[in-house]
Design an enzyme around this catalytic site. Structure first.
Site: not given
Ligand code: BGC
Length: 611
Positions: A232
């Site tokens: 993530d």
């Molecule tokens: C989120 C993800 C997301 C990623 C990119 C993170 O803060 O948990 O679900 O895909 O950011 O934006």
């Protein structure tokens, strides 16, 4: 057949070049190697729309992104229980990815709804791993049918926002495997997502991203996952341990920092070169898939808008109806509530879509229905305060009408990525408004816009309650069709609405303390718990009313090639290895077209005959 010669590329690369491929080039792209002609793959959020950022970059959903289509969020879509519908949504999103040159859509999110308070529940499907896995697989298969990839997230045991970067989810292995990993397992086995996104949290003390058991053993060796694992955004902790654990790609860019660590570790022998090669090979395979599956595509925004509407209609859940719905169209209607004008259609955070258009209930009423109505705003969503002028206007309109349709629910400040709720209440000003309206108008319909369950202290005063959840950019048009019986509400809840927050099985251990959250309720999540304890709930999992009626008949169970009729009563002994098929005839016995969701619950009776 791929396009790149991956073995050849690996042979030609220096250690530094290999290390550079293990983290992003920037916020949304994998690294390029110009010398070898290696292009980048582009990744974008997800899950219920395309949040492609051309100029700014952020993972909070605050910066600008291109105009796109906002589909219903997962919590809404799940109530359709409809694999085909969700496949079609996925396929539409795959088309959008192709048209916008995005190679991987960052979704779906299939974490379990352990507590109704989790701020991201709107992005997740269910409290039931079987349902979440089936729908997750349908979504992935849909997107990938268009030659775009997905990123199944957030792997794993990431069921809260509180301290999401540091919390350790303490879960026993049975509970992990049967509940928190099960939907991932199903989706991986049925759909092979191109990528998986590893969650921020730790599991039993080890970061998901550094968890050799989770990534190498369970995900790859046991389930046969063939794709790439990425972090993530910002979830990386120890880059070398993560590589050893099977974490291939760090996102976003580390600005060269972790490249240096990887290079040094290979050179001093603390990171075997084969481990780095494996990760690099998976990055190359992802880029290769992106090139090989690239299509020159365009999509019709209006057609996708229609699919949003259809999905919202098929996902809505009628929670209560004393006969006031559907409206005939001859009534004088008082439409009340700001959400009728500016519907809440999605949640806040990284999934936030910049819609090319939104259809509110008021617009839909003006465009498509010859209804006599007044509108009053009733409340404001930017602060939880009763405005006397707004209240008075709403009361006057309600008193003068035959029926009051109140659009209510949770404003964005009440639920979002980044924080968990602390209670189930809707804004006090909205609850108060409903109570006050009831004093002057007994015929009340409530239309709800919320990402997860709310308390309904006014339930006995409402003639009907229509749960729309966060139903995407056509949610107003969908609500109007349902209110006037142009379509039948056929959805069923994919989660339990408890009577009180305190009844939820995670209540004593949510969101944990210090940096640990103990999943002490074990496998008894959601309805598994309420059912076992014979507890009353506000609305159970699988619940939903309809404008029409259905007859179930001719139930048959086929096992080992033998069909038993007249079940129950003659249920054949089922051997471990038998495939069981269950058939039932469904007849619509009412006066309007509608769909029915057949639910079958099974349990293991061995040794439990008397319980
Ligand atoms: C989120 C993800 C997301 C990623 C990119 C993170 O803060 O948990 O679900 O895909 O950011 O934006």
């Amino acid at each position: 057949m791929g396009t790149l010669n991956i073995e050849e590329l690996l042979n030609q690369m220096t250690i530094e070049e290999k290390a550079s491929l293990c983290s992003g080039a920037d916020f949304w792209h994998t690294e390029v190697i110009e010398r070898l002609g290696l292009p980048a793959a582009m990744l974008s959020d997800g899950p219920h729309g395309l949040r492609k950022q051309d100029k700014t970059a952020d993972h909070l959903g605050t910066g600008e992104s291109i105009k796109a289509v906002c589909f219903p969020t997962a919590s809404a879509m799940a109530c359709s229980f409809d694999r085909e519908l969700i496949y079609n949504v996925g396929s539409a999103l795959g088309e959008e990815c192709q048209a916008e040159n995005v190679n991987v859509l960052l979704g779906p999110g299939i974490n379990m709804k352990r507590s109704p308070l989790c701020g991201r529940n709107f992005e997740y499907y269910s409290e039931d791993p079987c349902l979440a896995g089936e729908l997750g697989a349908a979504f992935v298969n849909g997107v990938q049918s268009q030659g775009a990839g997905t990123s199944l997230k957030h792997f794993a045991a990431n069921s809260q926002e509180w301290r999401r970067m540091s919390i350790s989810s303490e879960v026993d292995e049975r509970t992990l495997r049967e509940i928190y990993l099960a939907a991932f397992e199903k989706t991986v086995k049925k759909a092979q997502p191109w990528t998986i996104m590893c969650s921020y949290n730790k599991i039993n003390g080890t970061y998901s991203c550094e968890n050799d058991w989770l990534l190498n053993k369970v995900l790859r060796d046991e389930w046969g996952f063939e794709g790439l694992v990425m972090t993530d955004w910002g979830a990386m902790n120890n880059r070398i341990e993560a590589l050893k654990a099977g974490l291939d790609l760090e996102m976003p860019s580390s600005h060269g920092e972790t490249d240096k660590l990887i290079t040094a570790a290979v050179k001093d022998g603390s990171l075997p070169a084969e481990v780095l090669d494996k990760a690099v090979k998976r990055v190359l395979e992802l880029v290769d898939k992106s090139i090989t599956n690239k299509r020159h595509a365009s999509y019709n925004k209006e057609e996708h808008h229609s699919l949003v509407k259809k999905t919202a209609i098929n996902s809505a859940v009628l929670l209560k109806n004393n006969g006031v719905l559907p409206l005939s169209g001859n009534e004088n209607i008082a439409i009340i509530g700001q959400f009728a004008d500016i519907p809440r259609i999605q949640g806040g955070g990284s999934s936030h879509i910049n819609c090319f258009k939104t259809e509110s209930a008021l617009q839909a009423l003006d465009n498509a229905v010859n209804a006599k109505y007044t509108y009053s705003q009733g409340y404001a969503t930017d602060k939880d305060e009763t405005g006397t002028v707004l209240l008075e206007e709403a009361l006057q309109n309600a008193a003068a009408a035959d029926v009051a349709v109140i659009f209510a629910g949770l404003p964005e400040s009440f639920e979002s990525e980044g924080f968990d709720r602390t209670h189930l209440n809707m804004p006090e000003c909205q609850n108060h408004l409903i109570e006050e309206i009831y004093k002057v108008q007994k015929n009340i319909v409530i239309v709800l816009h919320n990402g997860s369950p709310v308390a309904m202290p006014w339930l006995d005063k409402a003639g009907a309650v229509l749960e729309m959840y966060l139903a995407g950019q056509a949610s107003g048009a969908a609500a109007v069709d349902l209110l006037f019986g142009r379509a039948n509400p056929s959805g069923k809840l994919a989660e339990t609405f408890p009577l009180r927050l305190e009844d939820n099985p995670s209540y004593l251990n949510f969101p944990g303390s210090r940096d640990k959250v103990r999943y002490s309720e074990g496998v008894f999540i959601g309805y598994r718990y309420y059912d076992k304890k014979h507890m009353d709930v506000l609305f159970p999992f699988g619940y939903g009313l309809s404008y029409t009626t259905f007859r179930y008949s001719n139930l048959r169970i086929e096992t080992g090639g033998v069909v038993a009729n007249n079940c129950p009563g003659t249920i054949p002994k089922i051997q471990d290895t038998d495939q069981v098929k269950v058939y039932v005839d469904i007849t619509n016995t009412g006066n309007m077209a509608g769909a029915e969701i057949v639910q079958l619950y099974v349990k293991n009776f061995i040794g439990l005959e008397n319980r």
